[in-house]
Design a protein around this motif. Structure first.
Motif, PDB file in Angstrom:
ATOM      1  N   SER A 173       0.837  -1.209   0.000  1.00  0.00           N
ATOM      2  CA  SER A 173       0.000   0.000   0.000  1.00  0.00           C
ATOM      3  C   SER A 173       0.867   1.253   0.000  1.00  0.00           C
ATOM      4  O   SER A 173       0.574   2.221  -0.710  1.00  0.00           O
ATOM      5  CB  SER A 173      -0.944  -0.003   1.209  1.00  0.00           C
ATOM      6  OG  SER A 173      -1.865  -1.064   1.103  1.00  0.00           O
ATOM      7  N   SER A 174       1.944   1.235   0.762  1.00  0.00           N
ATOM      8  CA  SER A 174       2.839   2.393   0.812  1.00  0.00           C
ATOM      9  C   SER A 174       3.583   2.585  -0.501  1.00  0.00           C
ATOM     10  O   SER A 174       3.696   3.711  -1.002  1.00  0.00           O
ATOM     11  CB  SER A 174       3.839   2.235   1.960  1.00  0.00           C
ATOM     12  OG  SER A 174       3.165   2.181   3.203  1.00  0.00           O
ATOM     13  N   LEU A 201      -4.239   0.620   6.230  1.00  0.00           N
ATOM     14  CA  LEU A 201      -3.094   1.090   7.011  1.00  0.00           C
ATOM     15  C   LEU A 201      -3.381   1.471   8.459  1.00  0.00           C
ATOM     16  O   LEU A 201      -2.462   1.506   9.266  1.00  0.00           O
ATOM     17  CB  LEU A 201      -2.473   2.309   6.308  1.00  0.00           C
ATOM     18  CG  LEU A 201      -1.953   2.057   4.890  1.00  0.00           C
ATOM     19  CD1 LEU A 201      -1.534   3.367   4.244  1.00  0.00           C
ATOM     20  CD2 LEU A 201      -0.817   1.066   4.902  1.00  0.00           C
ATOM     21  N   ASP A 202      -4.610   1.773   8.786  1.00  0.00           N
ATOM     22  CA  ASP A 202      -4.933   2.344  10.096  1.00  0.00           C
ATOM     23  C   ASP A 202      -5.771   1.354  10.899  1.00  0.00           C
ATOM     24  O   ASP A 202      -6.970   1.192  10.660  1.00  0.00           O
ATOM     25  CB  ASP A 202      -5.680   3.657   9.881  1.00  0.00           C
ATOM     26  CG  ASP A 202      -5.985   4.413  11.152  1.00  0.00           C
ATOM     27  OD1 ASP A 202      -6.192   3.776  12.207  1.00  0.00           O
ATOM     28  OD2 ASP A 202      -6.049   5.659  11.084  1.00  0.00           O
ATOM     29  N   LEU A 205       1.396   4.143  -3.034  1.00  0.00           N
ATOM     30  CA  LEU A 205       0.805   5.403  -2.570  1.00  0.00           C
ATOM     31  C   LEU A 205      -0.686   5.292  -2.293  1.00  0.00           C
ATOM     32  O   LEU A 205      -1.430   6.264  -2.395  1.00  0.00           O
ATOM     33  CB  LEU A 205       1.093   6.553  -3.546  1.00  0.00           C
ATOM     34  CG  LEU A 205       2.570   6.876  -3.748  1.00  0.00           C
ATOM     35  CD1 LEU A 205       2.732   7.985  -4.780  1.00  0.00           C
ATOM     36  CD2 LEU A 205       3.237   7.267  -2.439  1.00  0.00           C
ATOM     37  N   ASN A 206      -1.133   4.110  -1.923  1.00  0.00           N
ATOM     38  CA  ASN A 206      -2.536   3.906  -1.562  1.00  0.00           C
ATOM     39  C   ASN A 206      -2.651   4.130  -0.055  1.00  0.00           C
ATOM     40  O   ASN A 206      -2.331   3.258   0.741  1.00  0.00           O
ATOM     41  CB  ASN A 206      -2.988   2.497  -1.944  1.00  0.00           C
ATOM     42  CG  ASN A 206      -4.461   2.273  -1.681  1.00  0.00           C
ATOM     43  OD1 ASN A 206      -5.070   2.950  -0.857  1.00  0.00           O
ATOM     44  ND2 ASN A 206      -5.030   1.308  -2.373  1.00  0.00           N
ATOM     45  N   VAL A 207      -3.121   5.304   0.319  1.00  0.00           N
ATOM     46  CA  VAL A 207      -3.185   5.673   1.739  1.00  0.00           C
ATOM     47  C   VAL A 207      -4.553   5.373   2.358  1.00  0.00           C
ATOM     48  O   VAL A 207      -4.885   5.891   3.423  1.00  0.00           O
ATOM     49  CB  VAL A 207      -2.815   7.165   1.936  1.00  0.00           C
ATOM     50  CG1 VAL A 207      -1.374   7.407   1.523  1.00  0.00           C
ATOM     51  CG2 VAL A 207      -3.767   8.069   1.141  1.00  0.00           C
ATOM     52  N   GLN A 208      -5.308   4.495   1.715  1.00  0.00           N
ATOM     53  CA  GLN A 208      -6.618   4.112   2.236  1.00  0.00           C
ATOM     54  C   GLN A 208      -6.467   3.601   3.673  1.00  0.00           C
ATOM     55  O   GLN A 208      -5.752   2.625   3.906  1.00  0.00           O
ATOM     56  CB  GLN A 208      -7.223   3.034   1.332  1.00  0.00           C
ATOM     57  CG  GLN A 208      -8.474   2.376   1.845  1.00  0.00           C
ATOM     58  CD  GLN A 208      -9.581   3.347   2.162  1.00  0.00           C
ATOM     59  OE1 GLN A 208      -9.897   3.568   3.317  1.00  0.00           O
ATOM     60  NE2 GLN A 208     -10.158   3.935   1.136  1.00  0.00           N
TER      61      GLN A 208
END
Length: 151
Positions: free
Chosen positions: A32-33, A43-44, A36-39
């Motif tokens: 994801s990093s 990630l959270d 550049l997929n910051v969904q």
């Protein structure tokens, strides 16, 4: 080569690929990093815990890539010219950290290339399954495959 030449495929042929892979948190966060997929679903952990899934989801494009990657050794390793496209990509169930995935492939169609006499086009259907026998991904892929070299 481990991969098959165009002439070695047949419509309806199936492959139960022996490779399996357990998806890790690192796989998901790194992929994801890097893309550049910051969904935050990927990630959270706090954000994802508040969703209907209760945990982070593995990036579906990682799942797609892993599914196709698992198929390469049995089908296209060293014998493909390249992918022509993907279609009908679906993710019927989510993938979570710790899931172990396996893949199957079926040859759906074949045709001679109209412009290149040394290759043919093979359409594959790839499916991916988790350890609970739930299908987590499916797609069709069109690949340009080398014909067997003349002896």
């Amino acid at each position: 080569m481990a991969g098959l030449y165009y002439e070695e495929f047949s419509v309806g042929q199936t492959f139960d690929h022996p490779w399996t892979r357990t998806v890790t948190e690192m796989d998901n966060v790194l992929f994801s990093s890097l893309t550049l997929n910051v969904q935050p679903l990927h990630l959270d952990a706090h954000f994802a815990a508040e969703t209907e899934f209760g945990q982070r989801l593995v990036n579906s494009i990682f799942t797609l890539g892993l599914m196709v990657g698992i198929s390469v050794n049995d089908t296209t390793l060293g014998t493909t010219v390249g992918n022509l496209g993907f279609s009908e990509i679906r993710f019927p169930k989510p993938v979570f950290h710790g899931d172990t995935l396996r893949a199957k492939t079926k040859v759906l169609a074949m045709r001679e290339s109209k412009s290149r006499p040394t290759v043919g086009i093979v359409e594959f259907e790839h499916t991916c399954w988790n350890q609970r026998d739930e299908m987590v991904a499916i797609c069709k892929r069109q690949a340009m495959m080398r014909k067997r070299p003349a002896a």
